[in-house]
Design a protein around this motif. Sequence first.
Motif, PDB file in Angstrom:
ATOM      1  N   LEU A  82       0.850  -1.182   0.000  1.00 23.03           N
ATOM      2  CA  LEU A  82       0.000   0.000   0.000  1.00 23.03           C
ATOM      3  C   LEU A  82       0.890   1.237   0.000  1.00 23.03           C
ATOM      4  O   LEU A  82       2.021   1.202   0.480  1.00 23.03           O
ATOM      5  CB  LEU A  82      -0.921   0.018   1.229  1.00 23.03           C
ATOM      6  CG  LEU A  82      -1.849  -1.189   1.411  1.00 23.03           C
ATOM      7  CD1 LEU A  82      -2.546  -1.113   2.761  1.00 23.03           C
ATOM      8  CD2 LEU A  82      -2.863  -1.262   0.284  1.00 23.03           C
ATOM      9  N   SER A 129      -3.055  -1.292   7.164  1.00 25.60           N
ATOM     10  CA  SER A 129      -2.683  -2.565   6.522  1.00 25.60           C
ATOM     11  C   SER A 129      -3.499  -3.706   7.104  1.00 25.60           C
ATOM     12  O   SER A 129      -3.961  -4.597   6.374  1.00 25.60           O
ATOM     13  CB  SER A 129      -1.186  -2.832   6.708  1.00 25.60           C
ATOM     14  OG  SER A 129      -0.405  -1.844   6.062  1.00 25.60           O
ATOM     15  N   SER A 132      -6.962  -3.567   5.750  1.00 28.40           N
ATOM     16  CA  SER A 132      -7.029  -4.020   4.360  1.00 28.40           C
ATOM     17  C   SER A 132      -7.119  -5.536   4.274  1.00 28.40           C
ATOM     18  O   SER A 132      -7.625  -6.086   3.287  1.00 28.40           O
ATOM     19  CB  SER A 132      -5.816  -3.520   3.566  1.00 28.40           C
ATOM     20  OG  SER A 132      -4.641  -4.261   3.885  1.00 28.40           O
ATOM     21  N   GLU A 133      -6.621  -6.224   5.304  1.00 28.84           N
ATOM     22  CA  GLU A 133      -6.672  -7.687   5.329  1.00 28.84           C
ATOM     23  C   GLU A 133      -7.926  -8.203   6.033  1.00 28.84           C
ATOM     24  O   GLU A 133      -8.560  -9.148   5.572  1.00 28.84           O
ATOM     25  CB  GLU A 133      -5.427  -8.242   6.034  1.00 28.84           C
ATOM     26  CG  GLU A 133      -4.117  -7.944   5.313  1.00 28.84           C
ATOM     27  CD  GLU A 133      -3.956  -8.755   4.037  1.00 28.84           C
ATOM     28  OE1 GLU A 133      -4.720  -9.733   3.832  1.00 28.84           O
ATOM     29  OE2 GLU A 133      -3.057  -8.422   3.242  1.00 28.84           O
ATOM     30  N   GLN A 135     -11.308  -7.435   6.475  1.00 24.02           N
ATOM     31  CA  GLN A 135     -12.207  -6.489   5.809  1.00 24.02           C
ATOM     32  C   GLN A 135     -13.548  -6.296   6.510  1.00 24.02           C
ATOM     33  O   GLN A 135     -14.341  -5.455   6.084  1.00 24.02           O
ATOM     34  CB  GLN A 135     -12.397  -6.921   4.357  1.00 24.02           C
ATOM     35  CG  GLN A 135     -11.087  -6.894   3.599  1.00 24.02           C
ATOM     36  CD  GLN A 135     -11.236  -7.181   2.117  1.00 24.02           C
ATOM     37  OE1 GLN A 135     -12.335  -7.296   1.595  1.00 24.02           O
ATOM     38  NE2 GLN A 135     -10.110  -7.294   1.431  1.00 24.02           N
ATOM     39  N   LEU A 159      -6.668   5.425   0.961  1.00 23.28           N
ATOM     40  CA  LEU A 159      -6.738   3.980   0.787  1.00 23.28           C
ATOM     41  C   LEU A 159      -8.163   3.445   0.818  1.00 23.28           C
ATOM     42  O   LEU A 159      -8.380   2.227   0.768  1.00 23.28           O
ATOM     43  CB  LEU A 159      -5.892   3.293   1.866  1.00 23.28           C
ATOM     44  CG  LEU A 159      -4.386   3.588   1.796  1.00 23.28           C
ATOM     45  CD1 LEU A 159      -3.676   3.040   3.026  1.00 23.28           C
ATOM     46  CD2 LEU A 159      -3.772   3.014   0.521  1.00 23.28           C
ATOM     47  N   LEU A 161     -10.307   3.547   3.294  1.00 22.57           N
ATOM     48  CA  LEU A 161     -10.581   2.866   4.553  1.00 22.57           C
ATOM     49  C   LEU A 161     -11.139   3.804   5.619  1.00 22.57           C
ATOM     50  O   LEU A 161     -11.286   3.401   6.780  1.00 22.57           O
ATOM     51  CB  LEU A 161      -9.303   2.200   5.083  1.00 22.57           C
ATOM     52  CG  LEU A 161      -8.743   1.070   4.215  1.00 22.57           C
ATOM     53  CD1 LEU A 161      -7.337   0.691   4.651  1.00 22.57           C
ATOM     54  CD2 LEU A 161      -9.661  -0.144   4.269  1.00 22.57           C
TER      55      LEU A 161
END
Length: 280
Positions: A82, A129, A132-133, A135, A159, A161
Amino acid sequence: MDLDAALRDATRRLTEAEIEGPNREARILLMHAIGADQTGLLRRRGGKLTEAEAGTFQAMVTRRAAREPAAVIIGHREFWSLDFLVTADTLIPRPDSETVIEAALDYRRDRPPSRILDLGTGTGCLLLSALSEFQDAWGLGVDLSPPAALVAEANARRLGLADRAAIMVGRWTDALAGRFDLILSNPPYIPAGDIPGLMPEVERFEPHLALDGGPDGLDPYRRLFGDLPRILLPGGLALFEFGIGQAEALVALAETLSLKVIDVRRDLAGQPRVLAVSHP
């Protein structure tokens, strides 16, 4: 200005400044100056720089020769695939810290967390991060520095998020009342007396607030380990990054405070880097 000549001159200047990997660093700065990736740079080899490009590149090389980090000069750094905004108010995300995310995935892949806390969030690289994994998770990042918190907020928006991440200015857990099932932290862990001897890129240009861990580098861990029973859900996981040579002391500290030591993870260089703990 001839592009190849400019690149050679920049490499020479960075070599004289004792920059590690001077050609690679010069290429990174040149790509940013001309707004190109590796392929774009190759296409322009043998060509000319515009006056504006040459001026921008020369200014960037001058800053790098003064040992300002390239990530601060260009304003971003990759972490966990990212792209994160970076400023002088934040630590630069480093590959070693990806060990925290790897550990989170290894331990919680089968039981994904719903509430993630990142203490000392900086750029937000650990929190974002992880989100992002995982979710379906929501996360909170806490940082004492208002400018750093603004960078983390900007990264959350960039990003995509921001709807699952909140950033708060505060001192560690002081303002927290809830509990989390995954806690991440890369706290300051450099002994205060060692900071003047760090490489210039770190000592001069990264925020000492994010570096200084007190006389032995362990002050933040004493505070945070003591707070875990209040903020970590039963069965939850806390992951702490630490510095070289600190593993044994941190394991002893955790056990003294009746925390359950799950693992000491090594980074890609084989150095102990992340302590995984829980509480009974």
